[in-house]
Design an enzyme around this catalytic site. Structure first.
Site, PDB file in Angstrom:
ATOM      1  N   ASP A 235       0.871  -1.178   0.000  1.00  0.00           N
ATOM      2  CA  ASP A 235       0.000   0.000   0.000  1.00  0.00           C
ATOM      3  C   ASP A 235       0.904   1.222   0.000  1.00  0.00           C
ATOM      4  O   ASP A 235       1.477   1.576   1.036  1.00  0.00           O
ATOM      5  CB  ASP A 235      -0.904  -0.014   1.235  1.00  0.00           C
TER       6      ASP A 235
ATOM      7  N   GLU B 142      -1.354  -1.177  -4.966  1.00  0.00           N
ATOM      8  CA  GLU B 142      -2.588  -0.447  -5.230  1.00  0.00           C
ATOM      9  C   GLU B 142      -2.304   0.703  -6.188  1.00  0.00           C
ATOM     10  O   GLU B 142      -1.277   1.377  -6.071  1.00  0.00           O
ATOM     11  CB  GLU B 142      -3.163   0.100  -3.915  1.00  0.00           C
TER      12      GLU B 142
ATOM     13  N   ASP C  62      -2.553   0.747   7.370  1.00  0.00           N
ATOM     14  CA  ASP C  62      -1.778   0.639   6.128  1.00  0.00           C
ATOM     15  C   ASP C  62      -1.351  -0.804   5.869  1.00  0.00           C
ATOM     16  O   ASP C  62      -1.355  -1.273   4.731  1.00  0.00           O
ATOM     17  CB  ASP C  62      -0.558   1.563   6.167  1.00  0.00           C
TER      18      ASP C  62
END
Length: 168
Positions: A8, A67, A139
């Site tokens: 992430d 992502e 996260d």
């Protein structure tokens, strides 16, 4: 079995999560957050690169997913996030891995069932799919969700099939 790392991207906090995938079964290996250090952008990016490189060396994933960046109202913030995302894509590529990319809504829909889920819902569903684990924070939960999404969308299973064919 295939080991997958989900990342992430973030300039201050870059979440990471490692899972093992064996068919439809997933199991937790590790998760955490790389916290950037340094006064300027270059130092912060270098810090993230070094931390993520050590994680790759420690856990030796065979597949990676990141992502995708979404564009928000703050153009400067989006550009900085893009630079952190570059680190998140570069480090696995340096290890010889191709990197799967998933939109935030795809990750949320895969893990939660709803494309506009909030961080709390993602954290809850990651805990449901990987029971008993200690998650290093939101996260890291997002990174585990990205790895789970990659496993469900064929990134990990396609690699497993290729490895099985090559060793046969």
């Amino acid at each position: 079995m295939i080991r997958v790392i989900g990342i992430d991207p973030g300039l201050r906090n870059m979440g990471w999560g490692v899972i093992d995938v064996a068919g439809s079964r997933i199991s937790h290996v590790a998760n955490g957050v790389c916290v950037s250090e340094g006064a300027d952008l270059g130092s912060r990016l270098l810090s993230l690169h070094g931390q993520l490189t050590r994680i790759m060396a420690s856990y030796r994933p065979q597949s990676a997913a990141v992502e995708q960046t979404f564009v928000n109202k703050d153009g400067a913030g989006t550009l900085k996030l893009g630079q952190a995302r570059g680190i998140a894509m570069l480090v696995p590529a340096q290890a010889g891995l191709s990197v799967g990319e998933y939109a935030p809504n795809t990750v949320k829909k895969t893990v939660v069932g709803v494309g506009h889920a909030d961080k709390g819902q993602v954290l809850h569903m990651v805990r449901m799919q990987l029971p008993g684990i200690e998650i290093a924070g939101p996260d890291a939960a997002d990174a585990l969700a990205i790895a789970i999404c990659h496993a469900h969308h064929g990134g990990a299973s396609t690699l497993a099939q290729a490895v099985a064919r090559a060793s046969a």
